[in-house]
Design a protein around this motif. Structure first.
Motif, PDB file in Angstrom:
ATOM      1  N   LEU A 118      -5.854  -1.663   3.542  1.00 16.80           N
ATOM      2  CA  LEU A 118      -5.125  -2.861   4.478  1.00 16.80           C
ATOM      3  C   LEU A 118      -4.534  -3.503   3.431  1.00 16.80           C
ATOM      4  O   LEU A 118      -3.597  -4.166   3.748  1.00 16.80           O
ATOM      5  CB  LEU A 118      -6.726  -3.557   4.923  1.00 16.80           C
ATOM      6  N   ILE A 119      -5.093  -3.980   2.130  1.00 16.15           N
ATOM      7  CA  ILE A 119      -4.238  -4.798   1.101  1.00 16.15           C
ATOM      8  C   ILE A 119      -2.854  -4.017   0.806  1.00 16.15           C
ATOM      9  O   ILE A 119      -1.903  -4.818   0.639  1.00 16.15           O
ATOM     10  CB  ILE A 119      -5.057  -4.954  -0.149  1.00 16.15           C
ATOM     11  N   LEU A 120      -2.853  -2.843   0.764  1.00 17.97           N
ATOM     12  CA  LEU A 120      -1.692  -1.971   0.488  1.00 17.97           C
ATOM     13  C   LEU A 120      -0.672  -2.173   1.612  1.00 17.97           C
ATOM     14  O   LEU A 120       0.559  -1.598   1.568  1.00 17.97           O
ATOM     15  CB  LEU A 120      -1.875  -0.708   0.253  1.00 17.97           C
ATOM     16  N   VAL A 121      -0.854  -2.585   2.823  1.00 20.36           N
ATOM     17  CA  VAL A 121      -0.051  -2.458   3.992  1.00 20.36           C
ATOM     18  C   VAL A 121       1.319  -3.387   3.612  1.00 20.36           C
ATOM     19  O   VAL A 121       2.414  -2.677   3.655  1.00 20.36           O
ATOM     20  CB  VAL A 121      -0.405  -2.908   5.367  1.00 20.36           C
ATOM     21  N   PRO A 122       1.287  -4.619   3.462  1.00 19.43           N
ATOM     22  CA  PRO A 122       2.532  -5.252   3.001  1.00 19.43           C
ATOM     23  C   PRO A 122       3.319  -4.821   1.901  1.00 19.43           C
ATOM     24  O   PRO A 122       4.651  -4.613   1.728  1.00 19.43           O
ATOM     25  CB  PRO A 122       1.989  -6.615   2.640  1.00 19.43           C
ATOM     26  N   TRP A 123       2.864  -4.310   0.894  1.00 20.66           N
ATOM     27  CA  TRP A 123       3.411  -3.681  -0.319  1.00 20.66           C
ATOM     28  C   TRP A 123       4.107  -2.457   0.231  1.00 20.66           C
ATOM     29  O   TRP A 123       5.368  -2.108   0.003  1.00 20.66           O
ATOM     30  CB  TRP A 123       2.215  -3.166  -1.168  1.00 20.66           C
ATOM     31  N   GLY A 124       3.301  -1.256   0.986  1.00 18.18           N
ATOM     32  CA  GLY A 124       3.888  -0.200   1.484  1.00 18.18           C
ATOM     33  C   GLY A 124       5.005  -0.520   2.504  1.00 18.18           C
ATOM     34  O   GLY A 124       6.425   0.019   2.530  1.00 18.18           O
TER      35      GLY A 124
END
Length: 390
Positions: free
Chosen positions: A298-304
């Motif tokens: 979930l935390i990786l969503v904005p980064w991706g």
């Protein structure tokens, strides 16, 4: 002979970027296997990223001048053949030192392909479509993160890194054939004169954009380079779990690049850079909260969403700022991408070697904040210049 429709060469260039991106990211994806097979630490194996990125950093502008007169169909096809040969030779290397030397030669291909494909697009579409066309071609990098990177991680984890490299070599051969078949002949962007190169290098706005790219890359690759060993140590992630994380990250990256491609001409490249950079910074800020695989996903969503899209937006930003100088500015921007990779991988390797994993996300976040501040400064300076010229 009838020239192919514009969509055909653009798809071929997108596929080329897919293969280039997959080959670049196969090292972080198989870092655990490289480390174990070559009997070096993960931090040492990560220097494959640093060394390769350094070669591309200096090679992109130098090679842009060297290949200026080449027909782009021949140039880009030969570049993919070189990429195939480099990955095949790499599989024969029994030691880390040999692999490092071969890797540095292999990544001459990205130094040529990425900037020359972007500059080539400017001659394939009308000016009002350049932003969308450039970001479309760079969807290949997002697709590499969706398909190429997780597959490379899984193949490397279950069959060894050499098998993963062979797969990339085969894809490179297919890409060379596709480019040769679909790209029209006779595309030769005008070579930049010394005066034009000087104009690029002396432009505070263009070089400011390149510096933003370098800071973005540095902030990301402090941690991105070492996902495999970090997640293995902190979450006990095996090759399958890593493949899931990389695949999820890539899906978000593809979605982000698609959204940027559709909206960049309306929103504007500078604003899009701010949005995508802010998304990456948000994930790095929240990174310490990722104590489970699902939470980390979930935390990786904005980064991706921002990771690959911000590179596309930066390329489109440079092309729109000075179309005649695009071959030089885009080449330097590619250097900026790889400067960021080199600096980030080196910093992350130092932190990893010194048992400072907890500081990796904070170091990356600080670099992303610097990128945001500089991007805003460049945007305001450009707006002031435009106001004075009216």
């Amino acid at each position: 002979m009838k020239r192919p429709g514009l969509s055909a060469p653009l798809w071929a260039l997108l596929a080329g970027n897919f293969v280039i991106g997959t080959g670049i990211m196969v090292v972080p994806g198989t870092l655990n296997e490289l480390s174990g097979s070559l009997q070096v630490s993960a931090a040492t194996a990560g220097q494959l990223i640093t060394a390769g990125a350094t070669v591309v950093c200096f090679g992109a502008p130098l090679l842009a001048a060297a290949v200026a007169g080449w027909d782009r169909r021949l140039l880009l096809a030969c570049t993919m053949l070189w990429y195939a040969a480099g990955h095949l030779v790499a599989t024969l290397m029994p030691s880390f030192g040999g692999l490092l030397a071969v890797r540095m030669l292999t990544v001459l291909s990205p130094a040529i392909f990425t900037p020359q494909a972007a500059a080539c697009v400017g001659l394939l579409v009308p000016p009002e479509q350049r932003g969308r066309a450039v970001t479309f071609v760079f969807l290949g990098w997002s697709m590499a993160s969706v398909l190429g990177l997780p597959l490379g991680t899984l193949i490397g984890g279950h069959f060894g890194w050499r098998t993963a490299f062979v797969v990339i070599a085969v894809l490179s051969l297919l890409s060379a054939a596709w480019i040769w078949r679909q790209l029209p002949s006779g595309i030769r962007p005008p070579a930049l004169t010394r005066a034009a190169w000087a104009q690029v290098l002396k432009s505070p706005l263009l070089m400011g954009v390149v510096a933003v790219t370098a800071l973005q890359g540095s902030g990301q690759f402090v941690l991105l380079s070492y996902f495999a060993p970090v997640l293995r140590e902190t979450l006990g992630a095996d090759a399958t779990a890593l493949g899931f994380i990389w695949g999820w990250f890539g899906v978000c990256g593809l979605l982000g690049n698609m959204l940027v491609s559709r909206s960049i001409d309306r929103v504007g490249a500078p604003r899009m850079v701010l949005i995508t950079t802010s998304l990456i910074a948000l994930s790095l800020l929240l990174w310490p909260l990722g104590v489970t695989l699902i939470g980390l996903a979930l935390i990786l969503v904005p980064w991706g969403l921002g990771c690959f899209a911000t590179n596309s937006a930066q390329q489109a930003r440079l092309v729109s700022m000075a179309p005649a100088l695009a071959p030089g500015s885009v080449a330097l921007n590619s250097s900026g991408i790889y400067v960021g990779q080199a600096v980030g991988a080196a910093a992350g390797g130092w932190l990893l070697a010194n048992d400072a994993i907890a500081g990796m996300s904070w170091a990356g976040f600080a670099m992303l904040i610097c990128a945001l501040v500089l991007s805003l400064a460049v945007d305001r300076a450009q707006a002031r210049r435009a106001a004075f010229s009216v």
